[in-house]
Design an enzyme around this catalytic site. Structure first.
Site, PDB file in Angstrom:
ATOM      1  N   GLU A 124      47.608  38.854  38.137  1.00  9.94           N
ATOM      2  CA  GLU A 124      46.685  38.609  37.043  1.00  9.94           C
ATOM      3  C   GLU A 124      46.124  39.976  36.654  1.00  9.94           C
ATOM      4  O   GLU A 124      45.615  40.694  37.518  1.00  9.94           O
ATOM      5  CB  GLU A 124      45.566  37.675  37.501  1.00  9.94           C
ATOM      6  CG  GLU A 124      44.650  37.302  36.382  1.00  9.94           C
ATOM      7  CD  GLU A 124      43.535  36.335  36.819  1.00  9.94           C
ATOM      8  OE1 GLU A 124      42.618  36.145  36.020  1.00  9.94           O
ATOM      9  OE2 GLU A 124      43.599  35.787  37.927  1.00  9.94           O
TER      10      GLU A 124
ATOM     11  N   LYS B 283      40.153  41.734  44.553  1.00  3.18           N
ATOM     12  CA  LYS B 283      39.851  42.498  43.335  1.00  3.18           C
ATOM     13  C   LYS B 283      38.390  42.353  42.952  1.00  3.18           C
ATOM     14  O   LYS B 283      37.768  43.294  42.471  1.00  3.18           O
ATOM     15  CB  LYS B 283      40.744  42.004  42.194  1.00  3.18           C
ATOM     16  CG  LYS B 283      42.125  42.612  42.239  1.00  3.18           C
ATOM     17  CD  LYS B 283      42.981  42.111  41.095  1.00  3.18           C
ATOM     18  CE  LYS B 283      43.571  40.760  41.403  1.00  3.18           C
ATOM     19  NZ  LYS B 283      44.507  40.260  40.411  1.00  3.18           N
TER      20      LYS B 283
ATOM     21  N   ARG C 186      47.990  35.797  53.600  1.00  2.00           N
ATOM     22  CA  ARG C 186      47.532  36.997  52.896  1.00  2.00           C
ATOM     23  C   ARG C 186      47.557  38.181  53.836  1.00  2.00           C
ATOM     24  O   ARG C 186      47.303  38.039  55.029  1.00  2.00           O
ATOM     25  CB  ARG C 186      46.068  36.840  52.471  1.00  2.00           C
ATOM     26  CG  ARG C 186      45.792  35.810  51.437  1.00  2.00           C
ATOM     27  CD  ARG C 186      44.310  35.837  51.105  1.00  2.00           C
ATOM     28  NE  ARG C 186      44.011  36.860  50.125  1.00  2.00           N
ATOM     29  CZ  ARG C 186      44.254  36.727  48.813  1.00  2.00           C
ATOM     30  NH1 ARG C 186      44.814  35.632  48.344  1.00  2.00           N
ATOM     31  NH2 ARG C 186      43.940  37.670  47.977  1.00  2.00           N
TER      32      ARG C 186
HETATM   33  P1  ATP Z   1      42.550  38.877  44.498  1.00  2.00           P
HETATM   34  O1  ATP Z   1      41.914  37.811  45.318  1.00  2.00           O
HETATM   35  O2  ATP Z   1      42.450  40.232  45.094  1.00  2.00           O
HETATM   36  O3  ATP Z   1      42.159  38.835  43.053  1.00  2.00           O
HETATM   37  P2  ATP Z   1      44.833  37.446  43.706  1.00  2.00           P
HETATM   38  O4  ATP Z   1      45.710  36.663  44.614  1.00  2.00           O
HETATM   39  O5  ATP Z   1      43.914  36.706  42.831  1.00  2.00           O
HETATM   40  O6  ATP Z   1      44.085  38.527  44.564  1.00  2.00           O
HETATM   41  P3  ATP Z   1      46.802  38.090  41.785  1.00  2.00           P
HETATM   42  O7  ATP Z   1      46.852  39.198  40.820  1.00  2.00           O
HETATM   43  O8  ATP Z   1      46.616  36.710  41.270  1.00  2.00           O
HETATM   44  O9  ATP Z   1      45.670  38.426  42.837  1.00  2.00           O
HETATM   45  O10 ATP Z   1      48.045  38.151  42.761  1.00  2.00           O
HETATM   46  C1  ATP Z   1      49.345  38.545  42.424  1.00  2.00           C
HETATM   47  C2  ATP Z   1      50.247  38.225  43.587  1.00  2.00           C
HETATM   48  O11 ATP Z   1      49.866  38.992  44.722  1.00  2.00           O
HETATM   49  C3  ATP Z   1      50.136  36.774  43.975  1.00  2.00           C
HETATM   50  O12 ATP Z   1      51.433  36.268  44.210  1.00  2.00           O
HETATM   51  C4  ATP Z   1      49.328  36.794  45.226  1.00  2.00           C
HETATM   52  O13 ATP Z   1      49.664  35.736  46.075  1.00  2.00           O
HETATM   53  C5  ATP Z   1      49.677  38.150  45.823  1.00  2.00           C
HETATM   54  N1  ATP Z   1      48.581  38.646  46.655  1.00  2.00           N
HETATM   55  C6  ATP Z   1      47.325  38.928  46.259  1.00  2.00           C
HETATM   56  N2  ATP Z   1      46.564  39.319  47.292  1.00  2.00           N
HETATM   57  C7  ATP Z   1      47.373  39.301  48.380  1.00  2.00           C
HETATM   58  C8  ATP Z   1      47.191  39.591  49.765  1.00  2.00           C
HETATM   59  N3  ATP Z   1      46.023  39.998  50.253  1.00  2.00           N
HETATM   60  N4  ATP Z   1      48.253  39.486  50.575  1.00  2.00           N
HETATM   61  C9  ATP Z   1      49.443  39.082  50.111  1.00  2.00           C
HETATM   62  N5  ATP Z   1      49.690  38.783  48.828  1.00  2.00           N
HETATM   63  C10 ATP Z   1      48.668  38.881  47.966  1.00  2.00           C
HETATM   64 MG    MG Z   2      43.734  35.701  41.198  1.00  4.31          MG
END
Ligand code: ATP
Ligand code: MG
Length: 553
Positions: free
Chosen positions: A33, A267, A257
């Site tokens: 995102e 983020k 994660r």
């Molecule tokens: P955040 O909570 O930091 O905003 P998010 O999962 O909302 O993380 P996205 O941009 O939606 O962030 O994630 C893009 C991809 O990265 C998704 O497939 C997500 O599952 C993966 N991802 C994000 N954070 C992690 C993590 N800590 N470990 C493994 N994969 C991750």
């Molecule tokens: Mg997200």
């Protein structure tokens, strides 16, 4: 030598799928995102998705999950692309979930026609209340049994902008008593009169995550859609939409994660650190962002190696920060150019030295078998580190002390003859003599010594600023501590040394080169470094000063 590595659970699934002929090749996607910079958790996901398609012959799409119009920015899109490329991966297609707004809208119409979706006029409180609880079934909305025609008409009006935000939603018609709360008639479209970074004002209805993600996967024929564990309960819904719409059957798989000790990996939290100025932007070298680690001097190889060693798990876990540091040390040890830099100078004068323009030849990297040497100017007046001299040394002090000898790296053995102090008793200079027949590479002195010191020539040295970093948080898991995670910030995580003395070759230091300052650690130029003012970031110390054993994977 390559070790036999056992397959992780996703590789097992993929090998089975390929073996059974379910797919001829695999397609994965990385779906960020664009609402922040990528962090090490994303790196894990990137390495996993791109790594799998590379290993099994397929490809990976980069898909921006930009269905929420209010949080996304184009700046983030660019940073994300840079970071993925920097890590060494190339996507097949650059895609945006917003490109599918029309298709998703048509999927919604299809669901309505099939009797699987309805427009609900209830407000969000009512919808929440009617959902029930995990132990109590929900109740049907009074709008649930609208006719297909009425639903089509109302949805059309929603799209046309006839209603204000929140006045109506489109919901899937599943089962208000379902064990899985997400299956209790989830909202799939909401009204939001907001400008979107790509589609502008074209739309005022936007699909929810669950209605966008699986269908986007399906549109792209993603075979293995990998996400993190919190999406386990969403899988049922993911499958339900695909089944009812009768579209390409993508499948979702979940892994734990990536968490790393002494930092936070969300983020939202990282954005707070940036906005509240705890750090100098998303790429502050203390941040667990890819851009922060890059600025700090981490290499893409070391990050990929870390992801590889840390592996993937099905259960929540925390990976030691020291493993990341171990990986970068290993890589930098192989590639970093050795240089001499004195942080805290003590002047020494070689009283019997009268040569001019002598050069010491010092190897750039002893790890490099056919490595190069450089010339370092040597002279009568040199700086060594204050801490490399002790007036009253303990036993086994192999550095310099009155009457003692040490070797100067790449140059001569010297002997400390006299300690010069100022009126207050502070040591300001050492008068030493050098052993002319002891020059490195041509040493006939037969003197055996344990100590070798780094040094710079006073008249030739250049100055630089050095920034030393420590972990950003004082506790292993700041997010699980009581109160605000920012209460646990390590206020000593940045130490600036405004003037250090460096050998002159560093005048030509380059951004993409890595350096080992002998006995001081690994360094790289900061992006704000200039010809007038050199600035180096310490990537990592030479040894793990936190002394935690790292298991070799
Ligand atoms: P955040 O909570 O930091 O905003 P998010 O999962 O909302 O993380 P996205 O941009 O939606 O962030 O994630 C893009 C991809 O990265 C998704 O497939 C997500 O599952 C993966 N991802 C994000 N954070 C992690 C993590 N800590 N470990 C493994 N994969 C991750
Ligand atoms: Mg997200």
């Amino acid at each position: 030598m390559s070790e036999e590595k056992s397959l992780n659970f996703l590789e097992e699934i993929i090998e089975k799928d390929l073996h059974e002929g379910k797919y001829v090749s695999i397609v994965t996607r990385f779906p960020p995102e664009p609402n922040g910079y990528l962090h090490m958790g994303h790196a894990a996901s990137i390495c996993l998705n791109f790594g799998l398609s590379k290993k099994y012959g397929g490809y990976t799409n980069l898909r921006f999950d930009d269905t929420n119009p209010t949080t996304e920015e184009t700046e983030y899109v660019e940073s994300i692309k840079n970071d993925v490329r920097w890590l060494g991966f190339e996507w097949k297609n650059e895609l945006y979930a917003s490109d599918y707004f029309e298709k998703l809208y048509l999927f919604a119409i299809k669901l309505i026609r099939l009797g699987y979706a309805y427009v609900d006029d209830s407000n969000s409180e009512t919808i929440a209340r009617e959902k029930g609880t995990p132990t109590q079934p929900g109740v049907n909305s009074k709008y649930r049994d609208r006719s297909v025609e009425e639903n089509l008409h109302l949805f059309e009006e929603m799209k046309a902008g006839r209603y204000k935000d929140g006045e109506r939603v489109l919901r899937a018609k599943i089962d208000m008593a379902h064990m899985n709360m997400l299956m209790r008639d989830p909202v799939i479209y909401r009204i939001k009169h907001a400008r979107h970074h790509r589609t502008g004002d074209d739309w005022c209805i936007y699909p929810m995550y669950d209605f966008a993600h699986g269908q986007s996967d399906s549109i792209e024929h993603i075979t293995h859609s990998i996400c993190t564990l919190e999406f386990v309960p969403h899988r049922e819904l993911y499958d339900w939409f695909i089944e009812k719409l009768n579209i390409f059957p993508s499948h979702q798989y979940e892994f734990a994660r990536r968490n790393i000790s002494y930092t936070v990996m969300s983020k939202r939290k990282l954005l707070q650190l940036v906005n509240e100025k705890y750090v100098d932007g998303w790429d502050d070298p203390r941040m667990p962002t890819i851009s922060g680690l890059k600025r700090r001097g981490y290499t893409p190889d070391s990050i990929r190696e870390f992801c590889d060693r840390a592996g993937i798990a099905k259960r929540e876990n925390v990976t030691e920060l020291s493993l990341l540091e171990f990986c970068v040390r290993e890589d930098l040890n192989k590639i970093a150019l050795r240089r001499m830099v004195v942080f805290d100078p003590l002047k020494i004068v070689l009283t019997n030295y009268n040569e001019e323009n002598e050069l010491a030849s010092v190897e750039d990297n002893p790890e490099d078998a056919n490595g190069s040497f450089r010339d370092v100017p040597f002279s009568k007046e040199l700086f060594i580190e204050q801490e490399d001299f002790m007036e009253n040394p303990p036993k086994k002090f192999f550095r310099l002390f009155p009457g003692g000898m040490v070797r100067l790296k790449g140059a001569y053995i010297i002997k400390c003859d006299e300690v010069v102090k100022d009126d207050s008793g502070k040591i300001i200079q050492l008068n030493c003599s050098y052993i002319p027949e002891s020059k490195s590479g041509n040493d006939t002195s037969a003197i055996k010594l344990k100590g070798t010191l780094h040094w710079v020539s006073v008249q030739h040295a250049i100055t630089a600023e050095v920034r030393l970093y420590d972990r950003l948080f004082k506790v292993e898991d700041p997010s699980s501590e009581e109160g605000d995670f920012k209460n646990y910030i390590n206020e000593n995580s940045l130490q600036i040394l405004p003037f250090v003395y460096a050998e002159p070759s560093l005048k030509n230091a380059m951004m993409d080169e890595r350096y080992q300052f002998l006995r001081k650690g690994y360094f790289t130029l900061d992006k704000n470094s200039s010809e007038e003012k050199l600035i180096f970031n310490r990537t990592v110390t030479l040894k793990d000063t936190w002394a935690k054993e790292v298991k070799k994977g």
